[in-house]
Design an enzyme around this catalytic site. Structure first.
Site, PDB file in Angstrom:
ATOM      1  N   CYS A   1       0.842  -1.208   0.000  1.00 55.74           N
ATOM      2  CA  CYS A   1       0.000   0.000   0.000  1.00 55.74           C
ATOM      3  C   CYS A   1       0.875   1.256   0.000  1.00 55.74           C
ATOM      4  O   CYS A   1       1.469   1.595  -1.011  1.00 55.74           O
ATOM      5  CB  CYS A   1      -0.978  -0.036   1.174  1.00 55.74           C
ATOM      6  SG  CYS A   1      -2.346   1.118   0.965  1.00 55.74           S
TER       7      CYS A   1
ATOM      8  N   HIS B   1      -3.527  -4.910   0.461  1.00 54.94           N
ATOM      9  CA  HIS B   1      -3.009  -5.331   1.769  1.00 54.94           C
ATOM     10  C   HIS B   1      -3.046  -6.857   1.917  1.00 54.94           C
ATOM     11  O   HIS B   1      -3.940  -7.384   2.580  1.00 54.94           O
ATOM     12  CB  HIS B   1      -3.843  -4.707   2.895  1.00 54.94           C
ATOM     13  CG  HIS B   1      -3.531  -3.280   3.173  1.00 54.94           C
ATOM     14  ND1 HIS B   1      -2.476  -2.898   3.968  1.00 54.94           N
ATOM     15  CD2 HIS B   1      -4.127  -2.145   2.752  1.00 54.94           C
ATOM     16  CE1 HIS B   1      -2.432  -1.571   4.041  1.00 54.94           C
ATOM     17  NE2 HIS B   1      -3.420  -1.087   3.309  1.00 54.94           N
TER      18      HIS B   1
ATOM     19  N   GLU C   1      -1.459  -8.705   3.799  1.00 58.40           N
ATOM     20  CA  GLU C   1      -1.353  -9.139   5.207  1.00 58.40           C
ATOM     21  C   GLU C   1      -2.740  -9.212   5.857  1.00 58.40           C
ATOM     22  O   GLU C   1      -2.895  -9.858   6.886  1.00 58.40           O
ATOM     23  CB  GLU C   1      -0.431  -8.191   5.995  1.00 58.40           C
ATOM     24  CG  GLU C   1      -1.064  -6.915   6.542  1.00 58.40           C
ATOM     25  CD  GLU C   1      -1.331  -5.858   5.477  1.00 58.40           C
ATOM     26  OE1 GLU C   1      -1.063  -6.119   4.285  1.00 58.40           O
ATOM     27  OE2 GLU C   1      -1.842  -4.775   5.832  1.00 58.40           O
TER      28      GLU C   1
END
Ligand code: MN
Length: 250
Positions: A117, A220, A222
């Site tokens: 990001c 994202h 994660e």
């Protein structure tokens, strides 16, 4: 074999309860998802504090085998030669200086880098690229890139260029990703190539073909790695590249 050491950059908040008697003091933090996924994929995560000392950062990077540039606030537009527009969000110069220094050192050492990001944006700005400071006010007919749902849920599709490292990892021309950004790459740094786009044409992923592993994604991974196979593949690839980097060093 020892786990490769993966440096994770931090964001900052004005300290909570502890700083009530000393306002204006900052705390470094990174969401634990970054550490969790690095650990899960076989790496050893370690946080890089927002220390602005170049020598310290150099010593830290000397010991790292890979770097994750995390999500965070907007980059100060002065770093890419623009005045702040009204749509600009929060900025924090200390984080900018730290991450820009880390990228410079890591690129020189050919350390594997995964920019997430804001991390993708840092990669672009560090090499001379520019950003849209605010997509909704600057890009006509853009899709919604700031999903209201949590980042554990995917939101829009990205189209992946076939002749790229990203395609080698995913082996797909199209995947779904989450989207929690109001900024995006405007002018691409000359060292980078685009590897994925959203339907509205905005850049969603880049890589630096002159380095072993430098990948930036505007989404994202994660947030979705527990459910989304592609997100997990991205981190596995980073750890694999970091293991090779560690081997070469020893
Ligand atoms: Mn998006």
């Amino acid at each position: 074999m020892m786990r490769p050491l993966i440096g994770i950059t931090c964001s900052r908040v004005v300290g909570g309860t502890w700083s009530q008697n000393s306002p204006g003091r900052f705390m470094d933090y990174a969401f634990d998802e970054y550490s969790s996924v690095v650990h899960h994929c076989g790496g050893a995560p370690i946080l890089i504090p927002t220390a602005q000392n170049h020598e310290s950062l150099q010593s830290i990077c000397e010991r790292l085998n890979g770097v994750i540039l995390t999500g965070g606030p907007d980059i100060d537009p002065h770093f890419y030669g623009e005045e702040p527009l009204s749509g600009l969000g929060e900025i924090d110069e200390a984080i900018d200086l730290t991450e820009l220094a880390v990228v410079k050192i890591a690129l020189k050492k050919d350390l594997p880098i995964l920019g997430i990001c804001r991390g993708l944006q840092v990669l672009n700005v560090s090499e001379g690229g520019t950003l849209y400071q605010d997509i909704p006010s600057q890009v006509k007919e853009s899709i919604n890139h700031l999903q209201k749902k949590d980042k554990s849920v995917n939101a829009h599709y990205v189209r992946i260029d076939e002749n790229t490292g990203l395609h080698l990892i995913f082996k797909r021309k199209k995947i779904q990703v989450n989207s929690r950004h109001h900024q995006a790459i405007k002018d691409l740094a000359s060292s980078l190539i685009v590897t994925a786009w959203a339907q509205d044409g905005l850049i969603e992923a880049v890589e630096n073909p002159s380095r072993t592993f430098v990948i930036g994604v505007q989404w994202h991974p994660e947030g979705t790695w527990k459910k989304d196979a592609f997100s997990k593949k991205l981190f596995h690839s980073l750890i694999r590249a970091s293991k090779s980097a560690a081997k070469q060093k020893s």
